[in-house]
Scaffold this motif. Structure first.
Motif, mmCIF file in Angstrom:
data_model
loop_
_atom_site.group_PDB
_atom_site.id
_atom_site.type_symbol
_atom_site.label_atom_id
_atom_site.label_comp_id
_atom_site.label_asym_id
_atom_site.label_seq_id
_atom_site.Cartn_x
_atom_site.Cartn_y
_atom_site.Cartn_z
ATOM 1 N N LEU A 38 0.830 -1.206 0.000
ATOM 2 C CA LEU A 38 0.000 0.000 0.000
ATOM 3 C C LEU A 38 0.859 1.248 0.000
ATOM 4 N N LYS A 39 0.474 2.233 -0.796
ATOM 5 C CA LYS A 39 1.087 3.558 -0.747
ATOM 6 C C LYS A 39 0.252 4.454 0.169
ATOM 7 N N ASP A 40 -1.039 4.147 0.253
ATOM 8 C CA ASP A 40 -1.956 4.858 1.137
ATOM 9 C C ASP A 40 -2.341 3.914 2.267
ATOM 10 N N PRO A 41 -1.882 4.177 3.497
ATOM 11 C CA PRO A 41 -2.171 3.254 4.607
ATOM 12 C C PRO A 41 -3.659 3.101 4.917
ATOM 13 N N LYS A 42 -4.497 4.001 4.413
ATOM 14 C CA LYS A 42 -5.938 3.909 4.653
ATOM 15 C C LYS A 42 -6.633 3.002 3.638
ATOM 16 N N ALA A 43 -5.928 2.646 2.567
ATOM 17 C CA ALA A 43 -6.525 1.824 1.513
ATOM 18 C C ALA A 43 -6.736 0.389 2.005
ATOM 19 N N ASP A 44 -7.671 -0.302 1.382
ATOM 20 C CA ASP A 44 -8.016 -1.679 1.730
ATOM 21 C C ASP A 44 -7.176 -2.637 0.884
ATOM 22 N N ILE A 45 -6.177 -3.268 1.495
ATOM 23 C CA ILE A 45 -5.266 -4.143 0.761
ATOM 24 C C ILE A 45 -5.988 -5.333 0.137
ATOM 25 N N SER A 46 -7.063 -5.795 0.758
ATOM 26 C CA SER A 46 -7.776 -6.958 0.225
ATOM 27 C C SER A 46 -8.390 -6.657 -1.148
ATOM 28 N N LYS A 47 -8.773 -5.418 -1.396
ATOM 29 C CA LYS A 47 -9.323 -5.009 -2.699
ATOM 30 C C LYS A 47 -8.292 -5.242 -3.805
ATOM 31 N N TYR A 48 -7.057 -4.864 -3.557
ATOM 32 C CA TYR A 48 -5.993 -4.989 -4.551
ATOM 33 C C TYR A 48 -5.529 -6.439 -4.690
ATOM 34 N N THR A 49 -5.440 -7.133 -3.585
ATOM 35 C CA THR A 49 -5.019 -8.538 -3.608
ATOM 36 C C THR A 49 -6.037 -9.391 -4.350
ATOM 37 N N LYS A 50 -7.323 -9.156 -4.082
ATOM 38 C CA LYS A 50 -8.386 -9.908 -4.758
ATOM 39 C C LYS A 50 -8.342 -9.664 -6.265
ATOM 40 N N ALA A 51 -8.197 -8.422 -6.657
ATOM 41 C CA ALA A 51 -8.172 -8.095 -8.083
ATOM 42 C C ALA A 51 -6.956 -8.708 -8.770
ATOM 43 N N ALA A 52 -5.791 -8.586 -8.158
ATOM 44 C CA ALA A 52 -4.573 -9.149 -8.756
ATOM 45 C C ALA A 52 -4.649 -10.676 -8.818
ATOM 46 N N SER A 53 -5.217 -11.298 -7.812
ATOM 47 C CA SER A 53 -5.356 -12.766 -7.798
ATOM 48 C C SER A 53 -6.275 -13.237 -8.911
ATOM 49 N N GLY A 54 -7.244 -12.424 -9.289
ATOM 50 C CA GLY A 54 -8.170 -12.780 -10.356
ATOM 51 C C GLY A 54 -7.557 -12.717 -11.741
ATOM 52 N N PHE A 55 -6.487 -11.940 -11.906
ATOM 53 C CA PHE A 55 -5.840 -11.845 -13.222
ATOM 54 C C PHE A 55 -5.018 -13.104 -13.470
ATOM 55 N N GLY A 56 -4.133 -13.424 -12.562
ATOM 56 C CA GLY A 56 -3.472 -14.718 -12.562
ATOM 57 C C GLY A 56 -2.334 -14.969 -13.517
ATOM 58 N N TYR A 57 -2.124 -14.190 -14.578
ATOM 59 C CA TYR A 57 -1.027 -14.489 -15.489
ATOM 60 C C TYR A 57 -0.216 -13.227 -15.754
ATOM 61 N N PHE A 58 0.776 -13.023 -14.910
ATOM 62 C CA PHE A 58 1.602 -11.827 -14.999
ATOM 63 C C PHE A 58 2.948 -12.083 -15.678
ATOM 64 N N ASP A 59 3.173 -13.274 -16.227
ATOM 65 C CA ASP A 59 4.487 -13.615 -16.759
ATOM 66 C C ASP A 59 4.962 -12.659 -17.855
ATOM 67 N N GLU A 60 4.070 -12.136 -18.676
ATOM 68 C CA GLU A 60 4.500 -11.234 -19.738
ATOM 69 C C GLU A 60 4.961 -9.877 -19.192
ATOM 70 N N PHE A 61 4.698 -9.606 -17.903
ATOM 71 C CA PHE A 61 5.122 -8.362 -17.273
ATOM 72 C C PHE A 61 6.283 -8.582 -16.297
ATOM 73 N N ARG A 62 6.660 -9.819 -16.090
ATOM 74 C CA ARG A 62 7.652 -10.207 -15.093
ATOM 75 C C ARG A 62 9.071 -10.122 -15.660
ATOM 76 N N PHE A 63 10.013 -9.628 -14.846
ATOM 77 C CA PHE A 63 11.423 -9.623 -15.222
ATOM 78 C C PHE A 63 12.043 -10.975 -14.882
ATOM 79 N N LEU A 64 13.116 -11.313 -15.573
ATOM 80 C CA LEU A 64 13.795 -12.577 -15.346
ATOM 81 C C LEU A 64 14.542 -12.593 -14.013
ATOM 82 N N ASP A 65 15.314 -11.549 -13.728
ATOM 83 C CA ASP A 65 16.220 -11.584 -12.575
ATOM 84 C C ASP A 65 15.932 -10.591 -11.459
#
Length: 132
Positions: A38-65
């Motif tokens: 979180l950049k904003d401590p008042k934000a709800d982390i579960s909102k972001y975690t749930k959304a990111a978990s639903g995408f599921g395929y980040f390999d094309e955005f991932r760095f190797l090292d």
């Protein structure tokens, strides 16, 4: 059982249930290869975690090292993608051919949470960067 002991037992039960749920969520995101900060401590982390978990395929955005940070478009949180090599060490997940290698060009993106909150949509910002 008196009321004081009953309250203590209930408190211990809820505290334990919360701890187990939090640990499972962290283990799940680690297995998926990311964490949310979180950049904003008042934000709800579960909102972001749930959304990111639903995408599921980040390999094309991932760095190797190295890890990569993708900001959410509202600016309140950052998704930290573990490197492909880190994923292999943690879970034996094979390195995708889509992984961004050193010296490769890649688009800068921001993550928008879709309307139902169950996934994210990568949104190109227009900039092209080089993985150094």
């Amino acid at each position: 059982m008196n009321m004081k002991k009953m309250k203590s037992v209930l408190f211990a039960f809820f505290f334990l249930a919360f701890g187990i749920g939090f640990a499972q969520n962290n283990a799940q995101t680690r297995e998926m290869g990311f964490e949310v900060r979180l950049k904003d401590p008042k934000a709800d982390i579960s909102k972001y975690t749930k959304a990111a978990s639903g995408f599921g395929y980040f390999d094309e955005f991932r760095f190797l090292d190295k890890r990569r940070e993708l900001i959410f478009d509202d600016g309140n949180a950052v998704l930290v993608l573990y490197s492909a090599n880190e994923m292999f060490q943690n879970s034996q997940k094979q390195v995708s051919p889509l992984t961004i290698k050193e010296g490769a060009a890649y688009p800068s993106i921001a993550l928008a949470i879709v309307i139902d909150g169950n996934s994210v949509k990568p949104m190109p910002t227009g900039a092209t960067l080089i993985n150094k």
